[in-house]
Design a protein around this motif. Structure first.
Motif, mmCIF file in Angstrom:
data_model
loop_
_atom_site.group_PDB
_atom_site.id
_atom_site.type_symbol
_atom_site.label_atom_id
_atom_site.label_comp_id
_atom_site.label_asym_id
_atom_site.label_seq_id
_atom_site.Cartn_x
_atom_site.Cartn_y
_atom_site.Cartn_z
ATOM 1 N N UNK A 8 2.538 -21.551 10.372
ATOM 2 C CA UNK A 8 2.110 -21.486 9.658
ATOM 3 C C UNK A 8 1.014 -21.493 8.632
ATOM 4 N N UNK A 9 1.165 -19.677 9.209
ATOM 5 C CA UNK A 9 -0.033 -18.975 8.269
ATOM 6 C C UNK A 9 -1.850 -19.073 8.466
ATOM 7 N N UNK A 10 -2.121 -19.747 9.408
ATOM 8 C CA UNK A 10 -3.895 -20.132 9.534
ATOM 9 C C UNK A 10 -3.804 -18.797 9.853
ATOM 10 N N UNK A 11 -3.199 -18.272 11.072
ATOM 11 C CA UNK A 11 -3.727 -17.209 11.593
ATOM 12 C C UNK A 11 -3.900 -15.814 11.464
ATOM 13 N N UNK A 12 -5.013 -15.290 11.363
ATOM 14 C CA UNK A 12 -4.229 -13.428 10.850
ATOM 15 C C UNK A 12 -3.165 -13.389 10.821
ATOM 16 N N UNK A 13 -3.026 -12.455 10.615
ATOM 17 C CA UNK A 13 -1.994 -12.023 10.468
ATOM 18 C C UNK A 13 -1.425 -10.270 10.981
ATOM 19 N N UNK A 14 -0.662 -10.409 11.952
ATOM 20 C CA UNK A 14 -0.918 -9.653 13.194
ATOM 21 C C UNK A 14 -0.176 -7.997 12.047
ATOM 22 N N UNK A 15 -0.226 -6.671 13.207
ATOM 23 C CA UNK A 15 -0.484 -5.563 12.542
ATOM 24 C C UNK A 15 0.529 -5.793 12.202
ATOM 25 N N UNK A 16 1.548 -4.538 11.699
ATOM 26 C CA UNK A 16 2.538 -3.957 11.173
ATOM 27 C C UNK A 16 2.882 -2.993 11.725
ATOM 28 N N UNK A 17 4.175 -1.737 12.497
ATOM 29 C CA UNK A 17 4.610 -0.641 12.051
ATOM 30 C C UNK A 17 5.429 -0.519 11.496
ATOM 31 N N UNK A 18 5.050 1.006 10.440
ATOM 32 C CA UNK A 18 5.882 1.735 9.653
ATOM 33 C C UNK A 18 6.547 2.683 9.910
ATOM 34 N N UNK A 19 7.456 2.787 10.115
ATOM 35 C CA UNK A 19 8.256 4.208 10.526
ATOM 36 C C UNK A 19 8.787 4.048 11.534
ATOM 37 N N UNK A 31 0.979 2.752 12.291
ATOM 38 C CA UNK A 31 0.173 1.246 12.360
ATOM 39 C C UNK A 31 -0.349 0.367 11.248
ATOM 40 N N UNK A 32 -0.229 -0.152 10.476
ATOM 41 C CA UNK A 32 -0.862 -0.669 8.909
ATOM 42 C C UNK A 32 -1.693 -2.282 9.108
ATOM 43 N N UNK A 33 -2.989 -1.807 9.453
ATOM 44 C CA UNK A 33 -4.090 -3.475 9.789
ATOM 45 C C UNK A 33 -3.633 -4.104 8.445
ATOM 46 N N UNK A 34 -3.366 -5.615 8.629
ATOM 47 C CA UNK A 34 -3.311 -5.615 7.405
ATOM 48 C C UNK A 34 -5.199 -5.989 7.109
ATOM 49 N N UNK A 64 -7.799 2.685 3.418
ATOM 50 C CA UNK A 64 -7.125 1.475 1.239
ATOM 51 C C UNK A 64 -7.997 1.438 0.956
ATOM 52 N N UNK A 65 -8.261 0.894 -0.239
ATOM 53 C CA UNK A 65 -8.747 0.991 -0.709
ATOM 54 C C UNK A 65 -9.052 -1.053 -0.687
ATOM 55 N N UNK A 66 -7.063 -1.775 -0.943
ATOM 56 C CA UNK A 66 -7.943 -3.504 -0.897
ATOM 57 C C UNK A 66 -8.078 -3.551 0.745
ATOM 58 N N UNK A 67 -8.115 -2.844 0.967
ATOM 59 C CA UNK A 67 -9.194 -3.189 2.511
ATOM 60 C C UNK A 67 -7.850 -3.016 3.623
ATOM 61 N N UNK A 68 -6.723 -2.345 3.697
ATOM 62 C CA UNK A 68 -6.448 -1.829 4.920
ATOM 63 C C UNK A 68 -6.175 -1.044 5.806
ATOM 64 N N UNK A 69 -6.197 -0.648 6.699
ATOM 65 C CA UNK A 69 -6.642 0.281 7.569
ATOM 66 C C UNK A 69 -5.256 0.800 8.121
ATOM 67 N N UNK A 78 2.547 7.776 1.676
ATOM 68 C CA UNK A 78 2.782 7.438 1.792
ATOM 69 C C UNK A 78 3.458 5.966 1.838
ATOM 70 N N UNK A 79 2.883 6.165 3.084
ATOM 71 C CA UNK A 79 3.129 4.296 4.065
ATOM 72 C C UNK A 79 1.946 3.130 3.239
ATOM 73 N N UNK A 80 1.219 3.461 2.758
ATOM 74 C CA UNK A 80 0.144 2.488 2.334
ATOM 75 C C UNK A 80 0.945 2.097 0.350
ATOM 76 N N UNK A 81 1.548 3.498 0.121
ATOM 77 C CA UNK A 81 1.540 2.726 -1.292
ATOM 78 C C UNK A 81 3.483 2.747 -1.019
ATOM 79 N N UNK A 82 3.967 2.544 -0.445
ATOM 80 C CA UNK A 82 5.318 1.741 -0.368
ATOM 81 C C UNK A 82 5.242 0.945 0.320
ATOM 82 N N UNK A 83 4.016 -0.104 1.217
ATOM 83 C CA UNK A 83 3.971 -1.248 1.635
ATOM 84 C C UNK A 83 2.869 -1.968 1.281
ATOM 85 N N UNK A 84 2.407 -2.691 0.175
ATOM 86 C CA UNK A 84 1.306 -2.789 -0.054
ATOM 87 C C UNK A 84 0.660 -4.395 0.148
ATOM 88 N N UNK A 85 0.005 -4.576 0.187
ATOM 89 C CA UNK A 85 -0.808 -5.617 1.343
ATOM 90 C C UNK A 85 -1.061 -6.888 0.226
#
Lengths: 286, 385
Positions: free
Chosen positions: B288-299, B306-309, B361-366, B378-385
């Motif tokens: 339902x989207x109430x829990x924290x979003x889990x990390x994703x892997x790019x590439x 590893x992208x931590x939202x 990243x400025x938007x808080x992603x790691x 590149x990963x940060x730009x290609x996958x805006x959070x």
């Protein structure tokens, strides 16, 4: 042929018991000296003070030096806490004073030449002095351990011992391990004592010898704290002094303990042979 | 002028310390030199043969000492040098020693050694005990009875720690073998006194900060003995290796753990009905989207990132850096790390180490990866959070 070659060989008559008397004299002098007694008193005050402080305000687990939080449950841990506290500064200080004084003190006060007139060789004199210093070193460690044990037993009682690994052993085994800890600390400090004796043969100024010996500990501890020098850390004089913790694990790595002890004894052997060479070639004028 | 016998004797006396030192030097150096050559010549093996041998290795009992060293170029973090605490700080800087005992799948013990401290994980049948001498805290986990055979996987802490044993680290590294990797075998290593093959994995993608991964495998027992990860430097940036190993079954007493009297014991039972309910609840929360979003892997492969939202990264110690906070005390790990970050033109911050780069990243992603900073950007730009 020069005149010097014609000198008669010195024949020293060997009296039975002369060496034993020399050793007893060494220990007796070091125990009657007020300065040394004061040092032992300071050493015995440390476990006493820690014990009283813990008795008055119970520390939380993880506070202060290692084992402090366990004292309230078992007085035996006061022995380990006291040794942990004493080993960086107080014990080296005592060893430095006694070993630094051993030869230089006699030379400084003009009694070394009289000592050399007793019917023992310089080698035997050095051996007697070494045994005297070793005895005092062992005594210093024993004072900390015994006062710690008695204070701990009176204030907190004794019981089964929880090892660093979390396993519990009986009080008897715990006491044996405490004995192992004390013996290890004695061997470790003997390496330093030998260094002090060598430095003591280099000068007639006892204070300088004492200060240099304690400086040896500080330099070693300083080098040990520089991470860039990690390659030489393993062979530094003070590096394995806290290795006595090995006795408090469930599975004691005897190979490691023997390796570290061998290093301490190697330091002692090198320093003592240096002291011997220096004493053989020294002109004793005072 | 002639030299008198007395002065000769005096000079000869100085040979005693020289001989003593020489004898000690010989006693320390000779046994290691005589035992065997440091570079044994083993019969040639292909990487595939080696991997198959490891897979089919029937060694189930061993004990030994492991030394783990991280040279990530990070300063040693406060309070972590002599501590045996099982935290992330202890494993990313400096050298740490641990002892391990294995007796099949049901009995393992791991002891992380501090100077006057120790942390233990003991797994014996259904019981997993952890003990830390610093806090004297005991944690007990009772594993589900039916899952006994895969018990080790349920013990989260034991599992985390296995990544730092040669076995665990080798398994993780072998999984990463893809066409992106050049594989070679060097049959001339000796680790923990055992002749060993070294499997050398070299990434083909130069954007990876990993130069090569070397895994030494015992030639007779087919057990991984050492894993080294090389970054740009000559010395491995991360290394975990046995310094001694024995394949005899450890004594049963090693695995018998009784919590010390008076210690705080926290109990946990895995596989109970209550836990299943909690897990189901979490599942619906995630759906339902109430829990924290889990990390994703790019590439993929070596250049995975590893992208931590922002929301999950919010609880990490790194998050304080993104907000540029300087209020933290000077000796906290956060403050130490903040000295290491550089601000990129884009406004993002970069934390660079010998192996791992972290983009805040400025938007808080790691974004975390063993890749060059440009890949992270590149990963940060290609996958805006």
């Amino acid at each position: 042929m020069s005149f010097a070659d014609l000198t008669l060989p010195v024949v020293r008559p060997r009296y039975r018991g002369a060496f034993w008397r020399l050793y007893k004299g060494e220990v007796g002098i070091s125990l009657r000296r007020r300065r040394n007694l004061a040092l032992l008193a300071v050493l015995s005050a440390i476990p006493l003070m820690i014990g009283i402080a813990v008795y008055l305000s119970t520390p939380r687990a993880g506070d202060g030096p290692a084992f402090l939080g366990q004292i309230t449950g078992n007085g035996l841990f006061l022995v380990f806490t006291a040794l942990t506290v004493c080993i960086p500064v107080f014990l080296p200080l005592v060893v430095g004073v006694v070993s630094g004084d051993s030869i230089a003190g006699e030379a400084g006060s003009g009694t070394l030449r009289y000592l050399l007139t007793v019917p023992v060789t310089r080698t035997r004199l050095l051996v007697a002095k070494t045994l005297g210093v070793a005895t005092f070193t062992a005594l210093a460690v024993a004072v900390v351990a015994v006062v710690g044990l008695v204070t701990g037993a009176v204030l907190f009682g004794l019981g089964n011992v929880t090892l660093l690994s979390g396993d519990t052993v009986s009080l008897g085994t715990g006491l044996l391990r405490a004995l192992g800890v004390s013996a290890y600390v004695m061997v470790a400090l003997f390496g330093l004592a030998a260094g002090g004796m060598f430095i003591s043969t280099l000068t007639e100024n006892a204070i300088a010898a004492m200060a240099t010996t304690i400086g040896l500990v500080m330099v070693s501890a300083l080098l040990d704290a520089v991470p860039q020098l990690s390659a030489i850390h393993g062979v530094l004089l003070t590096h394995n002094w806290l290795g006595f913790g090995e006795f408090l694990r469930s599975n004691v790595d005897t190979a490691a303990v023997l390796r570290w002890s061998a290093l301490h004894l190697a330091y002692a052997a090198v320093f003592l042979s240096l002291a011997w060479a220096r004493l053989q070639s020294k002109d004793v004028t005072s | 002028m002639t030299t008198s016998p007395r002065s000769l004797r005096r000079r000869a006396a100085w040979s005693a310390p020289v001989l003593t030192a020489a004898a000690i030097g010989a006693a320390t150096l000779l046994p290691s030199a005589a035992s065997a050559s440091p570079h044994p010549k083993l019969p040639a093996k292909t990487a595939a043969q080696l991997l198959a041998a490891v897979q089919s290795s029937d060694v189930s009992t061993l004990s030994g000492t492991i030394v783990e060293t991280a040279r990530l170029g990070l300063p040693s973090l406060p309070g972590t040098n002599s501590s045996a605490a099982l935290t992330w700080q202890t494993l990313v800087s400096g050298t740490h020693t641990a002892r391990v005992w294995f007796n099949g799948v049901d009995q393992q013990r791991l002891a992380v050694l501090g100077q006057l401290s120790e942390s233990d994980v003991v797994h014996n049948g259904r019981n997993v005990w952890t003990y830390a001498s610093d806090t004297q805290a005991v944690a007990h986990t009772l594993l589900p009875a039916n899952a006994e055979k895969s018990a080790a996987t349920s013990a989260t802490k034991a599992e985390n720690l296995q990544k730092y044993t040669p076995q665990g680290a080798a398994a993780a590294a072998l999984q990463a073998i893809t066409p992106s990797t050049q594989v070679a075998v060097d049959p001339t290593a000796r680790v923990a006194g055992q002749p060993a093959y070294t499997l050398v994995l070299t990434p083909r993608d130069t954007r990876s900060t990993v130069r090569k991964v070397a895994i030494a495998i015992d030639a007779t027992h087919n057990v991984p003995l050492r894993v080294q990860v090389f970054g740009a430097g000559a010395a491995p940036a991360f290394e975990t290796a046995f310094t001694n190993i024995s394949y005899q079954a450890p004594a049963a007493s090693v695995f018998a753990f009784t919590p010390p009297s008076g210690a705080k014991v926290t109990n946990d039972v895995l596989g109970t009905a209550a836990q299943k309910k909690a897990a189901d609840k979490l599942g619906t929360k995630i759906k339902t989207g109430t829990a924290k979003v889990s990390p994703t892997v790019v590439g993929t492969g070596w250049t995975s990132v590893l992208v931590l939202p922002a929301s999950t990264a919010g609880s990490s110690p790194l998050s304080a850096l993104t907000s540029g906070s300087t209020s933290s005390k000077g000796d906290s790990p956060t403050a130490v790390l903040s000295h290491l970050t550089t601000t990129l033109p884009s406004g993002d911050k970069l934390l660079s180490s010998a192996l791992i780069n972290v983009l805040l990243a400025k938007d808080g992603r790691v974004l975390v990866g063993a890749v060059s900073p440009s890949v992270l950007e590149q990963a940060a730009a290609g996958q805006p959070g």
